[in-house]
Design a protein around this motif. Structure first.
Motif, mmCIF file in Angstrom:
data_model
loop_
_atom_site.group_PDB
_atom_site.id
_atom_site.type_symbol
_atom_site.label_atom_id
_atom_site.label_comp_id
_atom_site.label_asym_id
_atom_site.label_seq_id
_atom_site.Cartn_x
_atom_site.Cartn_y
_atom_site.Cartn_z
ATOM 1 N N GLY A 158 13.934 -4.835 2.314
ATOM 2 C CA GLY A 158 13.211 -3.641 1.906
ATOM 3 C C GLY A 158 12.764 -2.768 3.058
ATOM 4 N N VAL A 159 13.550 -2.730 4.125
ATOM 5 C CA VAL A 159 13.208 -1.897 5.281
ATOM 6 C C VAL A 159 13.578 -0.447 4.972
ATOM 7 C CG1 VAL A 159 13.593 -1.481 7.734
ATOM 8 C CG2 VAL A 159 13.590 -3.825 6.848
ATOM 9 N N ASP A 160 12.646 0.461 5.196
ATOM 10 C CA ASP A 160 12.887 1.859 4.850
ATOM 11 C C ASP A 160 13.697 2.602 5.908
ATOM 12 O OD1 ASP A 160 11.419 2.194 2.297
ATOM 13 O OD2 ASP A 160 9.713 1.556 3.515
ATOM 14 N N VAL A 161 13.370 2.390 7.169
ATOM 15 C CA VAL A 161 14.073 3.085 8.250
ATOM 16 C C VAL A 161 14.409 2.078 9.344
ATOM 17 C CG1 VAL A 161 13.964 4.909 9.997
ATOM 18 C CG2 VAL A 161 12.853 5.242 7.775
ATOM 19 N N HIS B 237 0.814 -1.208 0.000
ATOM 20 C CA HIS B 237 0.000 0.000 0.000
ATOM 21 C C HIS B 237 0.854 1.266 0.000
ATOM 22 C CE1 HIS B 237 -3.535 -2.467 0.633
ATOM 23 N NE2 HIS B 237 -2.909 -3.082 1.617
ATOM 24 N N GLY B 238 2.128 1.124 -0.225
ATOM 25 C CA GLY B 238 3.001 2.284 -0.263
ATOM 26 C C GLY B 238 3.444 2.792 1.088
ATOM 27 N N ALA B 239 3.101 2.077 2.157
ATOM 28 C CA ALA B 239 3.500 2.518 3.497
ATOM 29 C C ALA B 239 4.999 2.319 3.689
ATOM 30 C CB ALA B 239 2.727 1.738 4.556
ATOM 31 N N LEU B 240 5.600 3.197 4.472
ATOM 32 C CA LEU B 240 7.008 3.060 4.815
ATOM 33 C C LEU B 240 7.147 2.116 6.000
ATOM 34 C CD1 LEU B 240 8.105 6.804 4.615
ATOM 35 C CD2 LEU B 240 8.548 5.015 2.930
ATOM 36 N N SER B 241 8.189 1.286 5.979
ATOM 37 C CA SER B 241 8.436 0.358 7.085
ATOM 38 C C SER B 241 9.549 0.905 7.969
ATOM 39 C CB SER B 241 8.821 -1.024 6.553
ATOM 40 O OG SER B 241 9.980 -0.941 5.741
ATOM 41 N N VAL B 242 9.314 0.857 9.271
ATOM 42 C CA VAL B 242 10.285 1.341 10.254
ATOM 43 C C VAL B 242 10.542 0.221 11.254
ATOM 44 C CG1 VAL B 242 10.802 3.084 11.996
ATOM 45 C CG2 VAL B 242 9.427 3.697 9.998
ATOM 46 N N VAL B 243 11.806 -0.099 11.490
ATOM 47 C CA VAL B 243 12.174 -1.176 12.410
ATOM 48 C C VAL B 243 12.906 -0.596 13.612
ATOM 49 C CG1 VAL B 243 13.624 -3.218 12.726
ATOM 50 C CG2 VAL B 243 12.271 -2.962 10.640
ATOM 51 N N ASP B 244 12.413 -0.925 14.802
ATOM 52 C CA ASP B 244 13.110 -0.610 16.049
ATOM 53 C C ASP B 244 14.142 -1.707 16.280
ATOM 54 O OD1 ASP B 244 14.011 -0.399 18.653
ATOM 55 O OD2 ASP B 244 12.023 -0.211 19.553
ATOM 56 N N ALA B 245 15.403 -1.390 16.020
ATOM 57 C CA ALA B 245 16.478 -2.376 16.144
ATOM 58 C C ALA B 245 17.419 -2.023 17.286
ATOM 59 C CB ALA B 245 17.255 -2.475 14.833
ATOM 60 N N VAL B 246 16.884 -1.363 18.316
ATOM 61 C CA VAL B 246 17.729 -0.960 19.439
ATOM 62 C C VAL B 246 18.400 -2.171 20.073
ATOM 63 C CG1 VAL B 246 17.717 0.057 21.745
ATOM 64 C CG2 VAL B 246 16.462 1.160 19.899
ATOM 65 N N ALA C 184 22.720 7.349 18.785
ATOM 66 C CA ALA C 184 21.620 6.769 18.014
ATOM 67 C C ALA C 184 22.054 6.634 16.566
ATOM 68 C CB ALA C 184 20.372 7.637 18.108
ATOM 69 N N MET C 185 21.601 5.569 15.921
ATOM 70 C CA MET C 185 21.918 5.339 14.516
ATOM 71 C C MET C 185 20.617 5.167 13.741
ATOM 72 S SD MET C 185 23.779 3.371 16.765
ATOM 73 C CE MET C 185 25.472 3.321 17.356
ATOM 74 N N VAL C 186 20.572 5.728 12.569
ATOM 75 C CA VAL C 186 19.400 5.600 11.711
ATOM 76 C C VAL C 186 19.867 5.331 10.284
ATOM 77 C CG1 VAL C 186 17.292 6.693 10.859
ATOM 78 C CG2 VAL C 186 18.148 7.272 13.134
ATOM 79 N N SER C 187 19.298 4.304 9.658
ATOM 80 C CA SER C 187 19.501 4.119 8.222
ATOM 81 C C SER C 187 18.191 4.462 7.528
ATOM 82 C CB SER C 187 19.933 2.685 7.899
ATOM 83 O OG SER C 187 18.855 1.787 8.048
ATOM 84 N N VAL C 188 18.293 5.146 6.403
ATOM 85 C CA VAL C 188 17.113 5.672 5.720
ATOM 86 C C VAL C 188 17.189 5.307 4.238
ATOM 87 C CG1 VAL C 188 15.735 7.734 5.250
ATOM 88 C CG2 VAL C 188 17.115 7.611 7.342
ATOM 89 N N SER C 189 16.154 4.671 3.738
ATOM 90 C CA SER C 189 16.111 4.340 2.313
ATOM 91 C C SER C 189 15.836 5.599 1.496
ATOM 92 C CB SER C 189 15.016 3.304 2.046
ATOM 93 O OG SER C 189 13.728 3.887 2.187
ATOM 94 N N GLU C 190 16.082 5.514 0.211
ATOM 95 C CA GLU C 190 15.792 6.656 -0.660
ATOM 96 C C GLU C 190 14.302 6.983 -0.641
ATOM 97 O OE1 GLU C 190 17.828 8.706 -2.138
ATOM 98 O OE2 GLU C 190 19.532 7.606 -1.289
ATOM 99 N N ARG C 191 13.467 5.951 -0.558
ATOM 100 C CA ARG C 191 12.021 6.176 -0.527
ATOM 101 C C ARG C 191 11.610 6.924 0.739
ATOM 102 N NH1 ARG C 191 6.935 3.011 0.012
ATOM 103 N NH2 ARG C 191 8.022 1.564 1.389
ATOM 104 N N ALA C 192 12.208 6.523 1.877
ATOM 105 C CA ALA C 192 11.896 7.210 3.128
ATOM 106 C C ALA C 192 12.444 8.632 3.119
ATOM 107 C CB ALA C 192 12.472 6.432 4.306
ATOM 108 N N TRP C 193 13.623 8.804 2.512
ATOM 109 C CA TRP C 193 14.206 10.144 2.444
ATOM 110 C C TRP C 193 13.305 11.084 1.640
ATOM 111 C CZ3 TRP C 193 18.077 12.325 5.030
ATOM 112 C CH2 TRP C 193 18.545 13.570 4.586
ATOM 113 N N ALA C 194 12.769 10.568 0.558
ATOM 114 C CA ALA C 194 11.898 11.393 -0.283
ATOM 115 C C ALA C 194 10.603 11.757 0.432
ATOM 116 C CB ALA C 194 11.592 10.657 -1.584
ATOM 117 N N GLY C 195 10.175 10.926 1.368
ATOM 118 C CA GLY C 195 8.913 11.175 2.054
ATOM 119 C C GLY C 195 9.077 11.690 3.460
ATOM 120 N N ARG C 196 10.221 12.309 3.757
ATOM 121 C CA ARG C 196 10.515 12.688 5.136
ATOM 122 C C ARG C 196 9.684 13.858 5.640
ATOM 123 N NH1 ARG C 196 14.305 14.591 1.809
ATOM 124 N NH2 ARG C 196 15.190 16.678 2.072
#
Length: 225
Positions: free
Chosen positions: A24-27, A1-10, A43-55
């Motif tokens: 395919g994890v976005d954040v 559905h075009g939703a962004l996926s965010v994973v809490d990987a603490v 804190a560390m964050v990885s951001v996909s291009e798709r998530a970056w575009a929709g920030r």
């Protein structure tokens, strides 16, 4: 559905596989204080291009991805960095890479199995899943009539061992033994032996003298798989 996926990987980053791009994890958001074996504060964050575009453009200053990315592009930081923590993280990452990530993941699985089997050998009931999803922490129900707060305090005061109580509505009802990061099997067997002693002194009906042996057996069984 075009939703962004965010994973809490603490807790999971550096302890279990996390294939960010393949899955395919976005954040992915993580921190320094768990499997990465560094004091809290990074804190560390990885951001996909798709998530970056929709920030989005909501107001922000300190937690500004754009500001951070711009600084990192020139090997700089947008604000005063915690230099000592960065240096510590560099050493910790070196340890993980020297061991090899597959070996690190396997060690966490084996420690989790050892802890769960040792707890069950005492007759304790697990709160967390009895499978390898519990590779970083084992949550255990306090025996009937026992407040986990008393167990946590007894371990700290008598043996200098720190385990975690339950939180919120689970406080006093469960206790948690961590096996994430810089742990070996002897840390687990020491904790289990101390739990046995304190629970017995608190009047809990448990099986004595078997937890350590069963934990060591489980650890070695995994090693032979």
């Amino acid at each position: 559905h075009g939703a962004l996926s965010v994973v809490d990987a603490v807790s999971s980053l550096g302890a279990v596989p996390l294939e960010t791009d393949v899955w395919g994890v976005d954040v992915v958001v993580s921190g320094s204080q768990k499997a990465l074996m560094t004091p809290p504060g990074l804190a560390m964050v990885s951001v996909s291009e798709r998530a970056w575009a929709g920030r989005g453009e909501s107001p922000r200053f300190y937690f500004d991805w754009e500001r951070t990315r711009k600084g990192q592009s020139t090997l700089d930081a947008p604000f005063t960095p915690p230099v000592s923590l960065v240096a510590g993280l560099d050493v910790a990452l070196g340890i993980l890479l020297d061991q090899g990530l597959e070996a690190v993941f396997d060690r966490h699985i084996r420690l989790g199995r050892a802890c769960r089997e040792g707890a069950k050998a005492m007759g304790l009931e697990l709160f967390s899943p009895d499978d390898d999803r519990s590779a970083v922490v084992t949550a255990i129900r306090a025996p009937d009539g026992i407040d986990a707060t008393d167990l946590v305090r007894g371990l700290r005061d008598r043996f200098g061992i720190t385990i975690a109580n339950g939180q919120s509505t689970l406080k006093g009802k469960i206790f948690r033994i961590g096996h994430i990061g810089y742990f070996d099997v002897f840390d687990i067997t020491t904790a289990l032996a101390a739990v046995e002693l304190v629970l017995a002194d608190l009047g809990a009906e448990i099986e004595r003298g078997v937890a350590v042996t069963r934990a060591l057996e489980a650890f070695e069984e995994r090693a032979r798989v």
